[in-house]
Design a protein around this motif. Structure first.
Motif, PDB file in Angstrom:
ATOM      1  N   VAL A  43       0.844  -1.202   0.000  1.00  0.00           N
ATOM      2  CA  VAL A  43       0.000   0.000   0.000  1.00  0.00           C
ATOM      3  C   VAL A  43       0.878   1.251   0.000  1.00  0.00           C
ATOM      4  O   VAL A  43       1.599   1.526   0.965  1.00  0.00           O
ATOM      5  N   CYS A  44       0.841   1.995  -1.089  1.00  0.00           N
ATOM      6  CA  CYS A  44       1.663   3.200  -1.238  1.00  0.00           C
ATOM      7  C   CYS A  44       1.389   4.159  -0.088  1.00  0.00           C
ATOM      8  O   CYS A  44       0.225   4.414   0.257  1.00  0.00           O
ATOM      9  N   THR A  45       2.451   4.689   0.507  1.00  0.00           N
ATOM     10  CA  THR A  45       2.277   5.561   1.681  1.00  0.00           C
ATOM     11  C   THR A  45       1.818   6.968   1.289  1.00  0.00           C
ATOM     12  O   THR A  45       1.585   7.798   2.154  1.00  0.00           O
ATOM     13  N   HIS A  46       1.686   7.219  -0.015  1.00  0.00           N
ATOM     14  CA  HIS A  46       1.176   8.524  -0.426  1.00  0.00           C
ATOM     15  C   HIS A  46      -0.337   8.570  -0.227  1.00  0.00           C
ATOM     16  O   HIS A  46      -0.820   9.141   0.739  1.00  0.00           O
ATOM     17  N   LEU A  47      -1.091   7.926  -1.110  1.00  0.00           N
ATOM     18  CA  LEU A  47      -2.543   7.973  -0.959  1.00  0.00           C
ATOM     19  C   LEU A  47      -3.185   6.595  -1.032  1.00  0.00           C
ATOM     20  O   LEU A  47      -4.378   6.473  -1.285  1.00  0.00           O
ATOM     21  N   GLY A  48      -2.374   5.549  -0.912  1.00  0.00           N
ATOM     22  CA  GLY A  48      -2.964   4.232  -0.683  1.00  0.00           C
ATOM     23  C   GLY A  48      -3.222   3.345  -1.888  1.00  0.00           C
ATOM     24  O   GLY A  48      -3.847   2.308  -1.745  1.00  0.00           O
ATOM     25  N   ASP A  92       6.631   0.205  -8.087  1.00  0.00           N
ATOM     26  CA  ASP A  92       6.201   1.509  -8.630  1.00  0.00           C
ATOM     27  C   ASP A  92       4.707   1.692  -8.388  1.00  0.00           C
ATOM     28  O   ASP A  92       3.919   0.758  -8.584  1.00  0.00           O
ATOM     29  N   CYS A  93       4.323   2.912  -8.024  1.00  0.00           N
ATOM     30  CA  CYS A  93       2.903   3.185  -7.801  1.00  0.00           C
ATOM     31  C   CYS A  93       2.292   3.775  -9.070  1.00  0.00           C
ATOM     32  O   CYS A  93       2.756   4.808  -9.566  1.00  0.00           O
ATOM     33  N   PRO A  94       1.234   3.143  -9.596  1.00  0.00           N
ATOM     34  CA  PRO A  94       0.648   3.621 -10.851  1.00  0.00           C
ATOM     35  C   PRO A  94      -0.130   4.918 -10.691  1.00  0.00           C
ATOM     36  O   PRO A  94      -0.445   5.575 -11.678  1.00  0.00           O
ATOM     37  N   CYS A  95      -0.454   5.312  -9.445  1.00  0.00           N
ATOM     38  CA  CYS A  95      -1.351   6.474  -9.295  1.00  0.00           C
ATOM     39  C   CYS A  95      -0.633   7.808  -9.516  1.00  0.00           C
ATOM     40  O   CYS A  95      -1.041   8.606 -10.344  1.00  0.00           O
ATOM     41  N   HIS A  96       0.461   8.056  -8.768  1.00  0.00           N
ATOM     42  CA  HIS A  96       1.155   9.345  -8.949  1.00  0.00           C
ATOM     43  C   HIS A  96       2.653   9.175  -9.090  1.00  0.00           C
ATOM     44  O   HIS A  96       3.411  10.132  -8.974  1.00  0.00           O
ATOM     45  N   GLY A  97       3.106   7.911  -9.273  1.00  0.00           N
ATOM     46  CA  GLY A  97       4.499   7.691  -9.669  1.00  0.00           C
ATOM     47  C   GLY A  97       5.501   7.494  -8.552  1.00  0.00           C
ATOM     48  O   GLY A  97       6.703   7.479  -8.815  1.00  0.00           O
ATOM     49  N   ALA A  98       5.063   7.321  -7.289  1.00  0.00           N
ATOM     50  CA  ALA A  98       6.053   7.043  -6.233  1.00  0.00           C
ATOM     51  C   ALA A  98       6.737   5.715  -6.555  1.00  0.00           C
ATOM     52  O   ALA A  98       6.130   4.817  -7.143  1.00  0.00           O
ATOM     53  N   ARG A  99       8.025   5.591  -6.177  1.00  0.00           N
ATOM     54  CA  ARG A  99       8.760   4.337  -6.391  1.00  0.00           C
ATOM     55  C   ARG A  99       9.485   3.963  -5.110  1.00  0.00           C
ATOM     56  O   ARG A  99       9.922   4.837  -4.358  1.00  0.00           O
TER      57      ARG A  99
HETATM   58  S1  FES Z   1      -0.927   6.796  -4.191  1.00  0.00           S
HETATM   59 FE1  FES Z   1       1.038   6.149  -4.735  1.00  0.00          FE
HETATM   60  S2  FES Z   1       1.975   7.898  -5.577  1.00  0.00           S
HETATM   61 FE2  FES Z   1       0.018   8.568  -4.995  1.00  0.00          FE
END
Ligand code: FES
Ligand SMILES: Cc1cc2nc3c(=O)[nH]c(=O)nc-3n(C[C@H](O)[C@H](O)[C@H](O)COP(=O)(O)OP(=O)(O)OC[C@H]3O[C@@H](n4cnc5c(N)ncnc54)[C@H](O)[C@@H]3O)c2cc1C
Length: 506
Positions: free
Chosen positions: A455-460, A473-480
């Protein structure tokens, strides 16, 4: 896979890093600049030159982000066609986009000359070429628009490429540069007189106020103004729905016969982009392309294979010695967001540069310097993060955000790829279900397993494995994230928590 290939960019291996210090305790400056890429370093350099005390805060090493992975075409030929810019921003907007790109290119040229930077800067023409009659017709239309916007463009039938093409739009007076040599030259001139470049210093919180407080993992930086030059701004939700991350790839190898130094782009969708670079007396060809949405491709090695095939079939290159990849951030309406963040007075952002971040990263430095110094700039409104979305961008906005919403839900509901660690071979990564919880697992070639929360720590959103780069890699906003969950790329500021796995049977 051919293990003799270098998996770092040509720039990284030909311009080794400098050692800038880690932050030690609290600090007070006029401007805290987060991110040591082209946008952050240009902003910090220009502000320092104007008399401000600045601190560049970089969580890894400077130029280890997208600027270290670029192919560094400095160009007025933007990714968004001038016809689209005219339709969405009017004739004046299209002309301002072209003028601001020219101003940025000339800013780089001036800095190279006045500072005496040894960074392989050279003026070259750009060729956007067509291989089919249809592509040529489209180029002819775009040519008129590009000229109307102010580019020195013409249609040519003869293009200095080693394979037949129908023709090209030729644009005069563009440029190539060695991005790390150029920007290390700026970075070297920032420290001193109350200014700092601080590496391995991660920003974990930003509190806007008078003054602002920027919390890092090594102390608090107090500053009148803050610049977020982190490719995607950190935890700013309003803007992030207007930014979409794409992955792009590059390969390089020595040319067996000469190719005229120039920028070359084909007209395919997505397009390939090419240039040359001299290294130790040999001329290398660099070819980029094979873009896709982040997280949409797990077998990223396949993209390199396609790029290598494209290159070896068309150019006198016998072997490809380097390969690397990175992310480009597409803005919803085709132009970057540079300026005061929505609703902010003292926090500024620079993002959404598409594949022209050399030009826009430089422009960001100039524009943000003007804003912070209180100077007027003719480009403020065009790039303002608070600008209204043109109607034409609405379809993309809905589509891309529907994709984010889909990913958010679908990845949660999707079946796990495996139930037990024994189903993950060494060198593989899979999402497992362990006691009802999803766990992202990577096994090193020696069998060691790393298990983290997916679960990406940005927005989940849930992260996806990127095989070629060995990252989540997170497909939502590009965190890696690294296989052990360490943040490699924002907007996430926190690592993926590690998870326990049941032991493998002996
Ligand atoms: S939820 Fe993963 S980069 Fe935004
Ligand atoms: C393969 C490839 C080819 C390209 N080709 C071209 C081209 O030919 N021409 C062109 O103009 N553009 C090109 N681009 C795009 C261009 O390289 C980028 O747009 C540009 O480098 C982005 O610069 P930046 O300063 O915004 O980001 P970056 O260079 O990524 O810098 C951002 C920095 O912020 C740091 N950071 C993030 N979060 C934090 C935090 N919490 N705390 C501290 N630091 C943090 C990161 O570590 C990073 O170093 C290409 C990109 C790629 C990947």
């Amino acid at each position: 896979m051919d293990d003799t290939r270098n998996h770092r960019s040509l720039w990284t291996v030909t311009a080794p890093p400098r050692d800038f210090p880690v932050a030690r305790g609290d600090l007070t400056v006029d401007v805290a600049v987060i991110g040591g890429g082209i946008a952050g370093l240009t902003t910090a350099f220009l502000l320092k030159r104007a008399g401000k005390r600045v601190a560049v805060l970089e969580m890894h090493r400077v130029l280890s982000g997208q600027t270290g992975q670029t192919t560094a075409h400095l160009t007025e030929l933007l990714d968004t066609p001038y016809s689209t810019l005219r339709r969405d921003f009017g004739e004046k907007g299209a002309r301002l986009a072209a003028t601001s790109s020219r101003v940025a290119l000339e800013q780089v040229a001036t800095l190279v000359e006045t500072l005496g930077l040894d960074c392989d800067f050279q003026r070259v023409p750009a060729f956007r070429f067509a291989e089919t009659t249809r592509e040529l017709e489209a180029l002819e239309q775009e040519l008129t628009e590009a000229r109307d916007a102010g580019l020195l463009a013409s249609l040519v039938r003869s293009v200095p490429l080693p394979f037949p093409v129908k023709g090209a739009m030729r644009v005069e007076d563009q440029a190539l540069v060695h991005p790390r040599k150029y920007l290390l030259g700026l970075a070297d001139r920032i420290p001193g007189d109350g200014s700092h470049v601080l590496e391995q210093t991660r920003v974990t919180e930003i509190h806007e106020g008078t003054p602002c407080r920027v919390v890092t993992d090594h102390g608090v930086v107090t500053a009148t103004d803050v610049v977020e030059a982190t490719t995607v701004p950190l935890n700013r939700v309003a803007l992030q729905t207007r930014l979409y991350p794409y992955r792009t790839y590059a390969v390089a190898g020595p040319l067996e016969s000469p190719l005229e130094a120039a920028q070359y782009d084909d007209s395919q969708e997505p397009y390939h982009y090419l240039r040359t670079q001299r290294v130790d007396g040999r001329v290398y060809l660099i070819v980029g392309g094979e873009d896709h949405k982040v997280g949409a491709e797990q077998d990223t090695d396949r993209r390199y294979a396609a790029l290598e095939d494209y290159t070896l079939k068309r150019f006198p290159v016998r072997s490809l010695t380097h390969r690397w990849s990175g992310q480009v951030i597409e803005p919803v309406d085709g132009l970057p967001f540079i300026g005061r963040n929505v609703g902010s007075r003292h926090v500024h952002v620079a993002t959404g540069f598409s594949g022209t971040g050399m030009t826009f990263g430089t422009l960001a430095g100039m524009l943000l310097t003007d804003l912070i110094l209180g100077n007027e700039s003719p480009f403020t409104a065009l790039y303002s993060p608070s600008r209204k979305k043109p109607l034409a961008g609405v379809r993309d906005f809905l589509q891309e955000n529907a994709d984010v919403a889909f990913r958010f839900v679908a990845d949660r509901l999707s079946r796990p790829e495996a139930q037990h660690l024994s189903e993950v071979a060494p060198g593989e990564a899979k999402v497992l279900e362990v006691e009802g919880q999803k766990v992202a697992v990577y096994r090193e070639p020696d069998g060691t397993a790393h298990a983290v929360s997916p679960v990406c720590t940005h927005l989940g959103c849930h992260v996806h494995w990127n095989g070629a780069e060995r990252s989540w890699d997170c497909p939502c906003h590009g965190a890696r994230y690294s296989p052990t969950g360490k943040v490699l790329n924002g907007p996430a500021m926190k690592d993926l928590p590690s998870r326990q796995l049941p032991k493998l049977p002996e």
